[in-house]
Design a protein around this motif. Structure first.
Motif, PDB file in Angstrom:
ATOM      1  N   VAL A 103      -4.485   4.952  -1.404  1.00 55.02           N
ATOM      2  CA  VAL A 103      -3.268   4.208  -1.496  1.00 55.02           C
ATOM      3  C   VAL A 103      -2.724   5.320  -2.266  1.00 55.02           C
ATOM      4  O   VAL A 103      -3.071   5.401  -3.650  1.00 55.02           O
TER       5      VAL A 103
ATOM      6  N   THR B 197      -3.845  -6.864   0.883  1.00 53.85           N
ATOM      7  CA  THR B 197      -3.257  -5.726  -0.145  1.00 53.85           C
ATOM      8  C   THR B 197      -3.436  -5.274  -0.647  1.00 53.85           C
ATOM      9  O   THR B 197      -4.409  -5.552  -1.693  1.00 53.85           O
TER      10      THR B 197
ATOM     11  N   TRP C 262      -8.757   2.857   4.526  1.00 52.26           N
ATOM     12  CA  TRP C 262      -7.059   3.432   3.375  1.00 52.26           C
ATOM     13  C   TRP C 262      -6.859   2.586   2.407  1.00 52.26           C
ATOM     14  O   TRP C 262      -5.980   3.683   1.975  1.00 52.26           O
TER      15      TRP C 262
ATOM     16  N   ARG D  84       4.085   1.524  10.975  1.00 53.35           N
ATOM     17  CA  ARG D  84       4.500   2.195   9.620  1.00 53.35           C
ATOM     18  C   ARG D  84       2.722   2.252   8.137  1.00 53.35           C
ATOM     19  O   ARG D  84       3.284   3.872   8.109  1.00 53.35           O
ATOM     20  N   GLN D  85       2.565   1.079   8.586  1.00 55.61           N
ATOM     21  CA  GLN D  85       1.080   1.463   7.644  1.00 55.61           C
ATOM     22  C   GLN D  85       0.622   2.687   7.785  1.00 55.61           C
ATOM     23  O   GLN D  85      -0.397   3.087   7.079  1.00 55.61           O
ATOM     24  N   THR D  86       0.578   2.467   9.339  1.00 50.87           N
ATOM     25  CA  THR D  86      -0.774   3.760   9.983  1.00 50.87           C
ATOM     26  C   THR D  86       0.247   5.334   9.376  1.00 50.87           C
ATOM     27  O   THR D  86      -0.474   6.169   8.907  1.00 50.87           O
TER      28      THR D  86
ATOM     29  N   ARG E 119      -8.092   3.398  10.937  1.00 47.40           N
ATOM     30  CA  ARG E 119      -6.961   3.217  11.493  1.00 47.40           C
ATOM     31  C   ARG E 119      -6.642   2.736  13.134  1.00 47.40           C
ATOM     32  O   ARG E 119      -5.931   2.221  13.698  1.00 47.40           O
TER      33      ARG E 119
ATOM     34  N   ARG F  77       1.931   6.216   6.756  1.00 47.05           N
ATOM     35  CA  ARG F  77       1.099   5.789   5.391  1.00 47.05           C
ATOM     36  C   ARG F  77       0.239   6.389   5.236  1.00 47.05           C
ATOM     37  O   ARG F  77       0.027   6.882   4.511  1.00 47.05           O
ATOM     38  N   THR F  78      -0.861   5.829   5.934  1.00 42.08           N
ATOM     39  CA  THR F  78      -2.229   6.247   5.543  1.00 42.08           C
ATOM     40  C   THR F  78      -2.421   7.617   5.713  1.00 42.08           C
ATOM     41  O   THR F  78      -3.287   8.555   4.431  1.00 42.08           O
TER      42      THR F  78
END
Length: 562
Positions: free
Chosen positions: A465, A195, A461, A352-354, A344, A356-357
């Motif tokens: 953030v 995290t 990544w 979702r995290q990708t 990624r 966001r990146t």
């Protein structure tokens, strides 16, 4: 200043007589089975430690390192600091240079001996070397002034690059990369699930421990505090381990170089003294090269004012070392590259995290999300290109792609790590050859090995953030630094200061370049330079920066022959 020379006689040759003209030098002799008596000469400030089993550490040792290296000589990389480590075995001698590169290590081959030394001037004084410029290497410096390579600007003088190991036997001399950024790939992959909060905590802990280890031997550190993210991070880290430091802020007459307000807020936050001094371009002498004693043209003229101010402030308050945030942009991955998103996607992550990146990468680059996707799918592009402006056709024809062992090692890793390594490699040149380091220890905590390893272990990544560059560093110290400092997006600059330096010295530049060594060796385009000097230039076109670069190299070349 830490300076040393190691003279290794060739088998059967008598030990050379070193010209110990300077009083106060310390000489040691170490026995070697094949090479005979190895002589080690150093200044009193240069630490020398016997660590057992035929191993010796030259320089300021700051701590023990994590075991990240490999090979038979991995024990040489057991420590970190401003050091070079030597191993004398029954079958030869090995020399390893710490990846921070803060203590120089150069090799000179002579008929009767092999010389290893911290710097060219020290070796020249002790063994009587005669300088001979390698114009082929100067062309590399003209095209890629920020890079270091094994071949220096002087014939017969080779540099052992940061992280490299040189093994000397009676029959051979081999160079390998003992510390490699590629060795951090497994840790980088493991941290893909880390995290941002956990990564930021780990980074903060490492920086605080590192600056504490480096500064513990000094009574009155002077922190060069610009008010930007990197130097503010160092202020917070230093304040966590001691409160007796002083800050100095360099100011220019123009707004782009005036960062007194953020620097004041940081100094007030930790209750430390801040001394402000104005950089004056009229005091800079373009004909004087701070790299005159170096084996390559590494110094920039505009740094003369930073050198002067830091040393004056140190004398004023009794400072015994200087601390700089140099290298922070590079180590903290301040890059508009799309490789965090590419990394990624290559890992098969499309959730979702990708997404966001993708948005974070676009925000950092101040582009659209569609741009980020296109760049990520297009593949990696090198972050540097040769500078060919004002070079002659002869010089351009001799420019080759820059080689560096860290770049070679990173080729087999992810594009994300490759871009990170490319950025770090480019800072070694600018932080080398600063003249204030010849008078006081100059520490670069963000370039120390523990910080390098911690930062290179973090996936790209994590550094973008929330759409901020250097995001991890910002998060790590957000609770102890003013929000308008740690989360600022703007950066100070030296554009107006450098332009004023150019404007004040236009005629000096003309004479130095058109009547100098670069011109006589047909390495620059005299017609193009003359035309540029004749026109009314503007700050925003930045071509004047290039002419100042060429002048720095010309000044170094003249100093070599002076």
């Amino acid at each position: 200043m830490q300076r040393y020379l190691i003279a290794i006689p060739r088998p059967g040759a008598a030990p050379a007589d070193l010209q110990m003209a300077s009083e106060g030098l310390i000489a040691d002799r170490v026995a070697s089975t094949f090479f005979g008596a190895i002589q080690i000469v150093r200044t009193p400030e240069t630490h020398f430690r016997d660590v057992g089993s035929g191993r010796f550490v030259v320089g300021r040792l700051d701590g023990e390192a994590k075991a990240r290296t490999h090979g038979d000589d991995r024990d040489l990389a057991h420590w970190w600091g401003e050091i070079v480590t030597i191993s004398i075995r029954s079958d030869g001698v090995s020399v390893y240079r710490d990846p921070s590169g803060r203590l120089g290590c150069f090799r000179v081959e002579q008929a009767n001996q092999i010389i290893l030394c911290s710097d060219w001037k020290f070796a020249r004084a002790l063994v009587g070397l005669t300088p001979d410029i390698s114009w082929e290497s100067v062309i590399k410096a003209l095209a890629l002034p920020q890079f270091l390579s094994r071949q220096t600007g002087l014939r017969g003088v080779c540099e052992i690059l940061p992280g490299e190991l040189v093994e000397l036997t009676p029959e051979s001399c081999t160079t390998t990369l003992l510390w490699s950024p590629a060795d951090l790939t497994p840790e980088r992959q493991r941290r893909r699930s880390t995290t941002p909060g956990a990564a930021a905590s780990a980074l903060r802990r490492t920086i605080v421990q590192t600056i504490g280890a480096q500064a513990k031997n000094y009574q009155r550190p002077i922190l060069e505090l610009s008010g930007g993210v990197d130097s503010s991070v160092l202020a917070a880290s230093l304040a966590a381990v001691r409160s007796d430091f002083v800050c100095v802020n360099f100011v220019t007459a123009s707004a782009d170089g005036d960062e007194r307000e953020p620097a004041r807020r940081v100094a007030r936050q930790f209750g430390v003294e801040l001394i402000e001094r104005v950089r004056d371009p009229a005091r800079i002498e373009l004909e004087r090269s701070a790299a005159a004693d170096q084996a390559r043209p590494s110094a920039r003229a505009f740094a003369q004012e930073s050198d002067r101010i830091s040393l004056e402030v140190a004398q004023l308050v009794g400072g015994d070392c200087l601390i700089s945030g140099g290298g922070g942009d590079n180590v903290f991955f301040s890059s508009p590259a799309a490789t965090p998103l590419q990394d990624r996607l290559r890992a098969g992550l499309f959730g979702r995290q990708t997404f966001r990146t993708m948005l974070d990468v676009a925000d950092v680059a101040d582009r659209t999300a569609w741009w980020a996707v296109k760049r990520a799918l297009a593949g990696r592009r090198r972050t540097f290109r040769p500078s060919l402006d004002f070079l002659s056709s002869k010089a351009i024809g001799m420019v080759r792609e820059q080689e560096h062992p860290w770049l070679d090692a990173a080729e087999a890793t992810s594009p994300d790590l490759q871009v990170h390594v490319e950025s770090i490699v480019q800072i070694f040149g600018p932080i080398t050859g600063l003249s204030r380091a010849q008078h006081l220890p100059l520490l670069f905590p963000l370039m120390a090995r523990p910080v390098l390893e911690e930062c290179l272990s973090m996936p790209g990544w994590l550094w973008v953030v929330d759409g901020y560059d250097r995001s991890l560093a910002r998060q790590a110290f957000a609770d102890v630094l003013p929000a308008d400092v740690i989360f600022r997006r703007s950066k100070g600059g030296l554009d107006h200061f450098s332009y004023e330096l150019y404007r004040l010295n236009r005629e000096t530049i003309r004479h130095m370049l058109l009547d100098g060594l670069l011109a006589s060796n047909q390495l620059i385009d005299e017609v193009a330079i003359n035309s540029e000097l004749a026109r009314t230039s503007r700050i925003k076109d930045y071509r004047f920066y290039r002419l100042l670069e060429l002048v720095d190299i010309e000044a170094w070349a003249r100093a070599v022959f002076a």
